[in-house]
Design an enzyme around this catalytic site. Structure first.
Site, PDB file in Angstrom:
ATOM      1  N   GLU A   9      -1.897  -7.723   6.901  1.00  0.00           N
ATOM      2  CA  GLU A   9      -0.769  -7.491   7.614  1.00  0.00           C
ATOM      3  C   GLU A   9      -0.539  -8.464   8.884  1.00  0.00           C
ATOM      4  OE1 GLU A   9       2.148  -7.139   7.368  1.00  0.00           O
ATOM      5  OE2 GLU A   9       2.860  -5.025   7.406  1.00  0.00           O
ATOM      6  N   HIS A  50       0.838  -1.187   0.025  1.00  0.00           N
ATOM      7  CA  HIS A  50       0.112   0.065  -0.175  1.00  0.00           C
ATOM      8  C   HIS A  50       0.923   1.376  -0.033  1.00  0.00           C
ATOM      9  CE1 HIS A  50       0.978   0.942   4.241  1.00  0.00           C
ATOM     10  NE2 HIS A  50       0.976  -0.278   4.405  1.00  0.00           N
TER      11      HIS A  50
END
Length: 219
Positions: free
Chosen positions: A95, A13
Site C-alpha cells: 500500500e 484485500h
C-alpha cells in the site's frame, strides 16, 4: 495462432477493522475481520476454478503484497483448489506509505492539514506522489512484459493476478490506462473487489479497464 488477449486481475484485500472505519492502513499489519474472511471464502467458490472467471490453468503468475491482509486474501481465494498458483510476495505492490498519517482518519488528517489531498500532496514521512507513481509504473512494466510474451510468443499463460490495496489499486488503474495518478480519486475500490484490466481492439498498445469491483459489496 491467434491467442486470447491477456488480462490482469487486480484484487484488493478483504475487509479489515481499519477499512471499515476509514483509517489509513499502509505499513500496519492487521488481519481480516471474521466477515472479511467469510466473504472472501464465499467468493472463492464463485470466482476461482476450472472454467470460472479466474481459471488456475490460465494464470502465469500471482503477485502478492507482503501485508497479512493481502496474503490471507490470496490464500482464501485459492485454498479450495488442489494446487496453489505460483506466486511472488513483494513490497512492490504494498500500500501507499502514509508516513505521518498512518492509522489516522481523514477527519484527523484534515484537522492537521485542512488543504491536504493524497492525490496531489502525497504523504509527509511516507511516499510522495512521484515515488508512488514510479513504483506502480514499474509493476505495470512487469505485467506488460508477461502479457507481451504470452500474446506474441505463446510463453507462459494468459493471466496475471495481483493482490494489493485500496490506494495502490486506484493508482494502478489510473496509470494502466495512461492517465495521471490523480485520476485515481474517481475510482472506488471496495474490499475484496476485483478489477479486470486488459486491452482494446486486440492491441497491446490500447490498455483498458474492463471491469471494476466485481463480486464486491458496494455501499
Amino acid at each position: 495462432m491467434s491467442r486470447p488477449m491477456p488480462r490482469l486481475f487486480l484484487i484488493r484485500h478483504g475487509e479489515t477493522e481499519w477499512s471499515l472505519n476509514g483509517r489509513h492502513t499502509g505499513r500496519t499489519d492487521i488481519p481480516l475481520t471474521e466477515r472479511g474472511e467469510r466473504e472472501t471464502t464465499q467468493k472463492a467458490l464463485q470466482l476461482v476454478g476450472e472454467g470460472k472467471i479466474i481459471d488456475p490453468r490460465n494464470i502465469c503468475t500471482v503477485i502478492v503484497s507482503p501485508r497479512a491482509r493481502a496474503h490471507r486474501t490470496f490464500h482464501l481465494l485459492f485454498e479450495h483448489i488442489p494446487d496453489t498458483p505460483q506466486h511472488v510476495i513483494t513490497e512492490e505492490v504494498r500500500e501507499w506509505d502514509y508516513g505521518d498519517y498512518e492509522g489516522l482518519l481523514p477527519s484527523e488528517i484534515k484537522a492537521k492539514n485542512p488543504t491536504w489531498t493524497i492525490w496531489h500532496d502525497g504523504c509527509p514521512g511516507g511516499e510522495s506522489t512521484e515515488e508512488m507513481c514510479h513504483r506502480v509504473d514499474n509493476v505495470i512494466r512487469q505485467v506488460r512484459e508477461y502479457h507481451k510474451q504470452w500474446k506474441e510468443d505463446g510463453k507462459g499463460s494468459r493471466d496475471v493476478v495481483i493482490f494489493a490495496h485500496g490506494h495502490f489499486n486506484r493508482v494502478f488503474i489510473s496509470r494502466w490506462i495512461n492517465f495521471p495518478l490523480s485520476l485515481g480519486t474517481h475510482f472506488n475500490v471496495e474490499p475484496a473487489g476485483i478489477a479486470i484490466l486488459g486491452y482494446n481492439h486486440n492491441n497491446l498498445d490500447e490498455p483498458a479497464l474492463n471491469a471494476l469491483n466485481l463480486y464486491a459489496l458496494v455501499p
